[in-house]
Design a protein around this motif. Structure first.
Motif, PDB file in Angstrom:
ATOM      1  N   MET A 153       0.815  -1.217   0.000  1.00 38.01           N
ATOM      2  CA  MET A 153       0.000   0.000   0.000  1.00 38.01           C
ATOM      3  C   MET A 153       0.847   1.265   0.000  1.00 38.01           C
ATOM      4  SD  MET A 153      -2.571  -1.468   2.919  1.00 38.01           S
ATOM      5  CE  MET A 153      -3.355   0.102   3.279  1.00 38.01           C
ATOM      6  N   MET A 154       2.145   1.125   0.287  1.00 41.04           N
ATOM      7  CA  MET A 154       3.005   2.288   0.464  1.00 41.04           C
ATOM      8  C   MET A 154       3.015   3.251  -0.730  1.00 41.04           C
ATOM      9  SD  MET A 154       4.442   2.747   3.356  1.00 41.04           S
ATOM     10  CE  MET A 154       4.109   1.813   4.847  1.00 41.04           C
ATOM     11  N   PRO A 155       3.132   2.765  -1.981  1.00 45.29           N
ATOM     12  CA  PRO A 155       3.157   3.724  -3.094  1.00 45.29           C
ATOM     13  C   PRO A 155       1.900   4.588  -3.153  1.00 45.29           C
ATOM     14  CG  PRO A 155       3.858   1.556  -3.833  1.00 45.29           C
ATOM     15  CD  PRO A 155       3.316   1.370  -2.452  1.00 45.29           C
ATOM     16  N   TYR A 156       0.764   4.000  -2.810  1.00 49.71           N
ATOM     17  CA  TYR A 156      -0.498   4.742  -2.869  1.00 49.71           C
ATOM     18  C   TYR A 156      -0.629   5.682  -1.669  1.00 49.71           C
ATOM     19  CZ  TYR A 156      -1.135   0.966  -6.144  1.00 49.71           C
ATOM     20  OH  TYR A 156      -0.950   0.081  -7.173  1.00 49.71           O
ATOM     21  N   MET A 157      -0.082   5.260  -0.532  1.00 50.16           N
ATOM     22  CA  MET A 157      -0.074   6.134   0.633  1.00 50.16           C
ATOM     23  C   MET A 157       0.811   7.356   0.389  1.00 50.16           C
ATOM     24  SD  MET A 157       0.099   3.377   3.755  1.00 50.16           S
ATOM     25  CE  MET A 157      -1.366   2.491   4.299  1.00 50.16           C
ATOM     26  N   GLU A 158       1.977   7.128  -0.214  1.00 48.55           N
ATOM     27  CA  GLU A 158       2.848   8.248  -0.538  1.00 48.55           C
ATOM     28  C   GLU A 158       2.170   9.171  -1.546  1.00 48.55           C
ATOM     29  OE1 GLU A 158       6.799   7.166  -1.667  1.00 48.55           O
ATOM     30  OE2 GLU A 158       7.076   5.811   0.041  1.00 48.55           O
ATOM     31  N   ARG A 159       1.475   8.584  -2.499  1.00 52.98           N
ATOM     32  CA  ARG A 159       0.756   9.382  -3.492  1.00 52.98           C
ATOM     33  C   ARG A 159      -0.321  10.223  -2.821  1.00 52.98           C
ATOM     34  NH1 ARG A 159       1.810  10.155  -9.094  1.00 52.98           N
ATOM     35  NH2 ARG A 159       0.004  11.233  -9.909  1.00 52.98           N
ATOM     36  N   TRP A 160      -0.965   9.647  -1.795  1.00 51.44           N
ATOM     37  CA  TRP A 160      -1.993  10.401  -1.068  1.00 51.44           C
ATOM     38  C   TRP A 160      -1.365  11.596  -0.359  1.00 51.44           C
ATOM     39  CZ3 TRP A 160      -3.051  12.247   3.734  1.00 51.44           C
ATOM     40  CH2 TRP A 160      -4.363  12.689   3.959  1.00 51.44           C
ATOM     41  N   VAL A 161      -0.204  11.388   0.258  1.00 59.19           N
ATOM     42  CA  VAL A 161       0.461  12.475   0.973  1.00 59.19           C
ATOM     43  C   VAL A 161       0.812  13.606   0.012  1.00 59.19           C
ATOM     44  CG1 VAL A 161       2.518  13.122   2.274  1.00 59.19           C
ATOM     45  CG2 VAL A 161       1.334  10.993   2.801  1.00 59.19           C
ATOM     46  N   VAL A 162       1.329  13.259  -1.160  1.00 56.14           N
ATOM     47  CA  VAL A 162       1.642  14.278  -2.160  1.00 56.14           C
ATOM     48  C   VAL A 162       0.374  14.998  -2.599  1.00 56.14           C
ATOM     49  CG1 VAL A 162       2.479  14.680  -4.509  1.00 56.14           C
ATOM     50  CG2 VAL A 162       3.733  13.146  -2.982  1.00 56.14           C
ATOM     51  N   GLY A 163      -0.680  14.229  -2.808  1.00 60.70           N
ATOM     52  CA  GLY A 163      -1.929  14.810  -3.294  1.00 60.70           C
ATOM     53  C   GLY A 163      -2.634  15.688  -2.279  1.00 60.70           C
ATOM     54  N   ALA A 164      -2.494  15.337  -0.999  1.00 64.95           N
ATOM     55  CA  ALA A 164      -3.132  16.137   0.049  1.00 64.95           C
ATOM     56  C   ALA A 164      -2.282  17.377   0.308  1.00 64.95           C
ATOM     57  CB  ALA A 164      -3.283  15.308   1.322  1.00 64.95           C
ATOM     58  N   SER A 206      -6.290   7.381  -4.903  1.00 69.29           N
ATOM     59  CA  SER A 206      -5.289   6.722  -4.052  1.00 69.29           C
ATOM     60  C   SER A 206      -5.926   6.192  -2.780  1.00 69.29           C
ATOM     61  CB  SER A 206      -4.158   7.698  -3.707  1.00 69.29           C
ATOM     62  OG  SER A 206      -3.445   8.068  -4.857  1.00 69.29           O
ATOM     63  N   ASP A 207      -6.786   7.002  -2.169  1.00 61.67           N
ATOM     64  CA  ASP A 207      -7.431   6.581  -0.931  1.00 61.67           C
ATOM     65  C   ASP A 207      -8.310   5.356  -1.161  1.00 61.67           C
ATOM     66  OD1 ASP A 207      -7.993   7.281   1.950  1.00 61.67           O
ATOM     67  OD2 ASP A 207     -10.037   7.284   1.179  1.00 61.67           O
ATOM     68  N   ARG A 208      -9.075   5.361  -2.238  1.00 57.67           N
ATOM     69  CA  ARG A 208      -9.921   4.195  -2.546  1.00 57.67           C
ATOM     70  C   ARG A 208      -9.061   2.960  -2.800  1.00 57.67           C
ATOM     71  NH1 ARG A 208     -12.977   8.229  -5.437  1.00 57.67           N
ATOM     72  NH2 ARG A 208     -11.850   7.733  -7.342  1.00 57.67           N
ATOM     73  N   HIS A 209      -7.924   3.151  -3.477  1.00 59.80           N
ATOM     74  CA  HIS A 209      -7.048   2.025  -3.788  1.00 59.80           C
ATOM     75  C   HIS A 209      -6.449   1.448  -2.505  1.00 59.80           C
ATOM     76  CE1 HIS A 209      -5.161   0.329  -7.528  1.00 59.80           C
ATOM     77  NE2 HIS A 209      -4.488  -0.321  -6.593  1.00 59.80           N
ATOM     78  N   ILE A 210      -6.089   2.321  -1.581  1.00 56.46           N
ATOM     79  CA  ILE A 210      -5.546   1.876  -0.295  1.00 56.46           C
ATOM     80  C   ILE A 210      -6.565   1.020   0.448  1.00 56.46           C
ATOM     81  CG2 ILE A 210      -4.863   2.690   2.009  1.00 56.46           C
ATOM     82  CD1 ILE A 210      -3.678   5.180   0.464  1.00 56.46           C
ATOM     83  N   LEU A 211      -7.803   1.465   0.491  1.00 53.99           N
ATOM     84  CA  LEU A 211      -8.848   0.724   1.196  1.00 53.99           C
ATOM     85  C   LEU A 211      -9.131  -0.606   0.505  1.00 53.99           C
ATOM     86  CD1 LEU A 211     -11.287   3.644   2.069  1.00 53.99           C
ATOM     87  CD2 LEU A 211      -9.600   2.537   3.546  1.00 53.99           C
ATOM     88  N   VAL A 228      -5.529   9.773   8.060  1.00 55.74           N
ATOM     89  CA  VAL A 228      -6.107  10.707   7.087  1.00 55.74           C
ATOM     90  C   VAL A 228      -6.917  11.783   7.795  1.00 55.74           C
ATOM     91  CG1 VAL A 228      -7.807  10.928   5.232  1.00 55.74           C
ATOM     92  CG2 VAL A 228      -6.111   9.089   5.159  1.00 55.74           C
ATOM     93  N   GLN A 229      -7.810  11.348   8.696  1.00 53.76           N
ATOM     94  CA  GLN A 229      -8.646  12.304   9.402  1.00 53.76           C
ATOM     95  C   GLN A 229      -7.808  13.264  10.248  1.00 53.76           C
ATOM     96  OE1 GLN A 229     -11.963  12.812   9.159  1.00 53.76           O
ATOM     97  NE2 GLN A 229     -11.622  14.582  10.477  1.00 53.76           N
ATOM     98  N   GLY A 230      -6.807  12.725  10.933  1.00 54.39           N
ATOM     99  CA  GLY A 230      -5.961  13.558  11.778  1.00 54.39           C
ATOM    100  C   GLY A 230      -5.156  14.572  10.973  1.00 54.39           C
ATOM    101  N   THR A 231      -4.632  14.139   9.821  1.00 54.95           N
ATOM    102  CA  THR A 231      -3.861  15.040   8.972  1.00 54.95           C
ATOM    103  C   THR A 231      -4.734  16.176   8.457  1.00 54.95           C
ATOM    104  OG1 THR A 231      -2.368  13.254   8.282  1.00 54.95           O
ATOM    105  CG2 THR A 231      -2.468  15.183   6.870  1.00 54.95           C
ATOM    106  N   LEU A 232      -5.926  15.845   7.995  1.00 47.45           N
ATOM    107  CA  LEU A 232      -6.846  16.871   7.498  1.00 47.45           C
ATOM    108  C   LEU A 232      -7.258  17.818   8.625  1.00 47.45           C
ATOM    109  CD1 LEU A 232      -9.121  14.697   5.169  1.00 47.45           C
ATOM    110  CD2 LEU A 232      -7.227  16.182   4.500  1.00 47.45           C
TER     111      LEU A 232
END
Length: 255
Positions: A153-164, A206-211, A228-232
């Motif tokens: 899941m790491m590549p998609y998690m990193e992608r989420w961080v970049v996207g957020a 990315s988030d959907r892919h992670i789930l 995710v919730q905490g970061t937002l």
């Protein structure tokens, strides 16, 4: 001294909000690490040599040119005690990458992004954004001894961080153009608004892919959703990001 206090307050707020599920020892590590990273980002304008020489001095075991960087080295040496082998080594390697990327950012203000250099903005952002360390911070060694269950899941998690990219609004108001969205707009020959729209879609994907990858691993799903919730929540509630000006508020556990 006031600036350092602001770094510490911001770092503690972020650690407690985004990583509220980890132990006090882990929280202390993440908060101290974050305060130092904020300081390094500021150090680029006043003591560039310290950043430039960080990796070489780390490799040789030499004393750093700033006490804060010596503290960062001590943190990296203790990473294996708190995270899995894969996680700890990602934290160490990602930090070295990040400091190098910060130096690049400090010294390439005049560099023009060439059309069709479409992978470069992401390449730089994943490093300067310190994506691998901050993702691996989620998963304590005491939670699971290995990273097998979430490694894919790491590549998609990193992608989420970049996207957020929740600092973009603040940067836009300040007239900053040397950021991920503007660099990507230059490379793709489009507008920052178009990139922002695409980035929103990519982040949701990315988030959907992670789930999907997490499947029925409810503990893993819960950890990711808390992060995710905490970061937002942190970015919305921290006034330096100015998101409150857009009418964004947090209500309980809902953004």
């Amino acid at each position: 001294m006031v600036v350092i206090e602001k770094f510490v307050d911001c770092a503690c707020d972020f650690a407690e909000t985004a990583y509220g599920h980890i132990s006090p020892e882990h929280l202390h590590y993440v908060a101290l690490y974050t305060a130092i990273i904020l300081y390094i980002d500021d150090l680029g304008g006043t003591h560039l040599d310290a950043i430039q020489q960080f990796v070489a001095r780390f490799t040789r075991g030499d004393k750093q040119l700033s006490p804060a960087l010596d503290t960062l080295v001590d943190l990296l040496r203790g990473a294996h005690q708190l995270w899995t082998q894969v996680g700890a080594e990602a934290i160490i390697a990602g930090t070295l990458d990040a400091v190098t990327a910060m130096y690049i950012e400090c010294t390439t203000h005049e560099m023009e992004i060439k059309p069709d250099a479409t992978w470069f903005p992401y390449y730089l952002r994943t490093r300067s954004g310190i994506c691998p360390p901050y993702i691996h911070f989620i998963f304590m060694k005491s939670w699971r001894a290995t990273s097998d269950s979430y490694l894919q899941m790491m590549p998609y998690m990193e992608r989420w961080v970049v996207g957020a990219n929740l600092s973009f609004h603040k940067e836009q108001l300040a007239g900053e153009t040397k950021n991920y969205i503007h660099m990507r707009a230059c490379a793709e020959q489009t507008t920052p608004n178009n990139v922002l729209r695409d980035l929103c879609d990519e982040t949701l994907h990315s988030d959907r892919h992670i789930l999907t990858l997490a499947g029925r691993d409810n503990e893993l799903v819960e950890l990711w959703q808390k992060y995710v919730q905490g970061t937002l929540e942190f970015h919305v509630n921290t006034r330096r990001y100015r998101l409150h000006e857009l009418g964004l508020t947090t209500k309980g556990q809902e953004l």
